[in-house]
Design a protein around this motif. Structure first.
Motif, PDB file in Angstrom:
ATOM      1  N   ASN A  37      -2.311  -5.043 -14.756  1.00 36.47           N
ATOM      2  CA  ASN A  37      -0.967  -4.574 -15.115  1.00 36.47           C
ATOM      3  C   ASN A  37      -1.006  -3.272 -15.911  1.00 36.47           C
ATOM      4  N   GLU A  38      -2.001  -3.134 -16.783  1.00 29.67           N
ATOM      5  CA  GLU A  38      -2.121  -1.902 -17.565  1.00 29.67           C
ATOM      6  C   GLU A  38      -2.440  -0.705 -16.666  1.00 29.67           C
ATOM      7  N   VAL A  39      -3.265  -0.935 -15.658  1.00 28.40           N
ATOM      8  CA  VAL A  39      -3.565   0.124 -14.690  1.00 28.40           C
ATOM      9  C   VAL A  39      -2.294   0.566 -13.983  1.00 28.40           C
ATOM     10  N   LYS A  40      -1.524  -0.402 -13.496  1.00 26.79           N
ATOM     11  CA  LYS A  40      -0.310  -0.077 -12.744  1.00 26.79           C
ATOM     12  C   LYS A  40       0.731   0.596 -13.630  1.00 26.79           C
ATOM     13  N   THR A  41       0.795   0.213 -14.882  1.00 25.14           N
ATOM     14  CA  THR A  41       1.705   0.886 -15.813  1.00 25.14           C
ATOM     15  C   THR A  41       1.266   2.327 -16.049  1.00 25.14           C
ATOM     16  N   ALA A  42      -0.032   2.533 -16.203  1.00 28.30           N
ATOM     17  CA  ALA A  42      -0.557   3.878 -16.441  1.00 28.30           C
ATOM     18  C   ALA A  42      -0.317   4.799 -15.252  1.00 28.30           C
ATOM     19  N   LEU A  43      -0.336   4.254 -14.037  1.00 30.69           N
ATOM     20  CA  LEU A  43      -0.183   5.065 -12.831  1.00 30.69           C
ATOM     21  C   LEU A  43       1.246   5.039 -12.281  1.00 30.69           C
ATOM     22  N   SER A  44       2.161   4.440 -13.006  1.00 28.40           N
ATOM     23  CA  SER A  44       3.510   4.232 -12.476  1.00 28.40           C
ATOM     24  C   SER A  44       4.219   5.530 -12.105  1.00 28.40           C
ATOM     25  N   ALA A  47       3.594   6.548  -8.550  1.00 25.73           N
ATOM     26  CA  ALA A  47       4.083   5.599  -7.545  1.00 25.73           C
ATOM     27  C   ALA A  47       3.117   5.439  -6.378  1.00 25.73           C
ATOM     28  N   PRO A  48       1.851   5.095  -6.669  1.00 28.06           N
ATOM     29  CA  PRO A  48       0.907   4.929  -5.554  1.00 28.06           C
ATOM     30  C   PRO A  48       1.129   3.620  -4.814  1.00 28.06           C
ATOM     31  N   LEU A  49       0.530   3.539  -3.630  1.00 23.79           N
ATOM     32  CA  LEU A  49       0.464   2.281  -2.895  1.00 23.79           C
ATOM     33  C   LEU A  49      -0.769   1.518  -3.375  1.00 23.79           C
ATOM     34  N   TYR A  50      -0.650   0.219  -3.535  1.00 25.75           N
ATOM     35  CA  TYR A  50      -1.748  -0.593  -4.050  1.00 25.75           C
ATOM     36  C   TYR A  50      -2.278  -1.534  -2.970  1.00 25.75           C
ATOM     37  N   ILE A  51      -3.586  -1.713  -3.011  1.00 27.09           N
ATOM     38  CA  ILE A  51      -4.257  -2.624  -2.083  1.00 27.09           C
ATOM     39  C   ILE A  51      -5.231  -3.473  -2.890  1.00 27.09           C
ATOM     40  N   ASP A  52      -5.133  -4.797  -2.794  1.00 30.54           N
ATOM     41  CA  ASP A  52      -6.083  -5.711  -3.430  1.00 30.54           C
ATOM     42  C   ASP A  52      -7.155  -6.097  -2.421  1.00 30.54           C
ATOM     43  N   LEU A  63      -9.084  -3.179  -6.938  1.00 25.99           N
ATOM     44  CA  LEU A  63      -7.713  -2.703  -6.821  1.00 25.99           C
ATOM     45  C   LEU A  63      -7.778  -1.244  -6.406  1.00 25.99           C
ATOM     46  N   VAL A  64      -7.231  -0.937  -5.238  1.00 26.24           N
ATOM     47  CA  VAL A  64      -7.215   0.433  -4.730  1.00 26.24           C
ATOM     48  C   VAL A  64      -5.797   0.977  -4.854  1.00 26.24           C
ATOM     49  N   ALA A  65      -5.682   2.185  -5.390  1.00 28.87           N
ATOM     50  CA  ALA A  65      -4.385   2.857  -5.505  1.00 28.87           C
ATOM     51  C   ALA A  65      -4.497   4.187  -4.780  1.00 28.87           C
ATOM     52  N   GLU A  66      -3.534   4.482  -3.906  1.00 30.50           N
ATOM     53  CA  GLU A  66      -3.637   5.701  -3.122  1.00 30.50           C
ATOM     54  C   GLU A  66      -2.334   6.489  -3.101  1.00 30.50           C
ATOM     55  N   THR A  67      -2.482   7.809  -3.176  1.00 38.82           N
ATOM     56  CA  THR A  67      -1.404   8.753  -2.911  1.00 38.82           C
ATOM     57  C   THR A  67      -1.942   9.746  -1.889  1.00 38.82           C
ATOM     58  N   GLU A  68      -1.145  10.721  -1.530  1.00 42.34           N
ATOM     59  CA  GLU A  68      -1.589  11.670  -0.512  1.00 42.34           C
ATOM     60  C   GLU A  68      -2.786  12.492  -0.974  1.00 42.34           C
ATOM     61  N   MET A  69      -2.819  12.863  -2.256  1.00 44.22           N
ATOM     62  CA  MET A  69      -3.851  13.771  -2.753  1.00 44.22           C
ATOM     63  C   MET A  69      -4.881  13.099  -3.649  1.00 44.22           C
ATOM     64  N   GLU A  70      -4.665  11.821  -3.976  1.00 44.77           N
ATOM     65  CA  GLU A  70      -5.549  11.183  -4.946  1.00 44.77           C
ATOM     66  C   GLU A  70      -5.666   9.698  -4.656  1.00 44.77           C
ATOM     67  N   LEU A 158     -13.998   1.920   5.158  1.00 42.62           N
ATOM     68  CA  LEU A 158     -12.604   2.084   5.522  1.00 42.62           C
ATOM     69  C   LEU A 158     -11.728   1.129   4.715  1.00 42.62           C
ATOM     70  N   VAL A 159     -10.756   1.700   3.996  1.00 44.17           N
ATOM     71  CA  VAL A 159      -9.813   0.900   3.219  1.00 44.17           C
ATOM     72  C   VAL A 159      -8.504   0.837   4.001  1.00 44.17           C
ATOM     73  N   PRO A 160      -8.005  -0.350   4.320  1.00 43.90           N
ATOM     74  CA  PRO A 160      -6.766  -0.440   5.098  1.00 43.90           C
ATOM     75  C   PRO A 160      -5.582   0.100   4.313  1.00 43.90           C
ATOM     76  N   SER A 161      -4.584   0.571   5.016  1.00 38.63           N
ATOM     77  CA  SER A 161      -3.384   1.079   4.369  1.00 38.63           C
ATOM     78  C   SER A 161      -2.558  -0.070   3.821  1.00 38.63           C
ATOM     79  N   ALA A 162      -1.818   0.213   2.744  1.00 39.42           N
ATOM     80  CA  ALA A 162      -0.941  -0.799   2.166  1.00 39.42           C
ATOM     81  C   ALA A 162       0.272  -1.044   3.063  1.00 39.42           C
ATOM     82  N   LYS A 163       0.577  -0.101   3.942  1.00 35.72           N
ATOM     83  CA  LYS A 163       1.704  -0.247   4.859  1.00 35.72           C
ATOM     84  C   LYS A 163       1.179  -0.541   6.263  1.00 35.72           C
ATOM     85  N   PRO A 164       1.575  -1.647   6.852  1.00 36.79           N
ATOM     86  CA  PRO A 164       1.092  -1.993   8.196  1.00 36.79           C
ATOM     87  C   PRO A 164       1.342  -0.865   9.196  1.00 36.79           C
ATOM     88  N   GLY A 165       0.311  -0.527   9.957  1.00 43.51           N
ATOM     89  CA  GLY A 165       0.451   0.513  10.967  1.00 43.51           C
ATOM     90  C   GLY A 165       0.122   1.900  10.486  1.00 43.51           C
TER      91      GLY A 165
END
Length: 231
Positions: A37-44, A47-52, A63-70, A158-165
């Motif tokens: 939770n502290e990680v997600k608060t710090a990165l809020s 607004a990354p997509l998260y993958i467990d 816990l993987v957090a992804e944005t377009e550039m980071e 390969l890390v799957p996307s948080a959004k299907p497809g």
């Protein structure tokens, strides 16, 4: 969005705090010892997509957090971050944290980090390594903290996307996870900065990767599970 990513990179480059203890090692807003939770608060704000992702152990997960550039890959043991890998893609052009006309070269970016922490224990062009002992004091000889078996980190694959497809973000490439193995007991934390391209000190960097590891926590975890395996 581009402006925000630049601001975040500034934080990544200049807020690496010198650790007094392993748990205080901090990179921008994230740090060893944080909870999920502290990680997600710090990165809020990003607004990354998260993958467990599960590991081979019931008390460890990623816990993987992804944005377009980071992107980030956190390793959590018993709910606390013991290591993280960060990949940031630098946009082309002048970066606001550098003087006008100055390029983000290997040496320039390393110097920004070194000003915030101790002198690197090892420099190999685009790769720089820092090590501390269990109290947070710097170690100058990197061989003191080499794992007993080969490399300390493994490619995530390969890390799957948080959004299907959806395909994974470009910044996912290069994420690493720590190898659960035994380290010398006197070691506390390792920090690894990798810059690409890193052919020489004047190479203009297009991406940076950080790997921060609480070696003591990994040693304790490894010892715990080795004992269970013996029993």
């Amino acid at each position: 969005m581009k402006k925000f990513h630049l601001q975040l990179l500034i934080a990544v480059l200049i807020v690496l705090a010198q650790p007094a203890l392993a748990q205080t090692v901090k990179l921008a807003k994230i740090a060893l010892g944080m909870s999920d939770n502290e990680v997600k608060t710090a990165l809020s704000s990003t607004a990354p997509l998260y993958i467990d992702l599960a590991s081979d152990y019931p008390d460890m997960y990623y816990l993987v957090a992804e944005t377009e550039m980071e992107s980030y890959a956190f390793t959590l043991i018993d709910g606390k971050v013991v290591g993280f890998s960060v990949v940031h893609i630098l946009p082309p052009g002048q970066l606001p944290f550098l003087p006008s006309g100055q390029q983000p070269t290997v040496s320039i970016l390393r110097d920004l980090i070194t000003k915030q922490t101790w002198t690197p224990a090892e420099i190999n062009k685009g790769d720089s390594l820092w090590f501390s002992d269990a109290t947070g004091a710097p170690l100058s000889n990197p061989s003191q903290c080499r794992p007993e078996s080969s490399k300390a980190w493994l490619p995530f694959g390969l890390v799957p996307s948080a959004k299907p497809g959806d395909t994974p973000a470009k910044s996912i490439e290069g994420l690493m996870k720590p190898l659960i193995t035994s380290y010398p007991s006197k070691c506390g934390v390792s920090i690894h900065l990798n810059q690409q391209p890193g052919g020489d000190e004047n190479s203009v960097v297009k991406s940076v990767r950080y790997q921060v590891l609480n070696i003591k926590a990994i040693n304790d975890f490894h010892a715990k599970h080795s004992k269970h395996q013996v029993q």
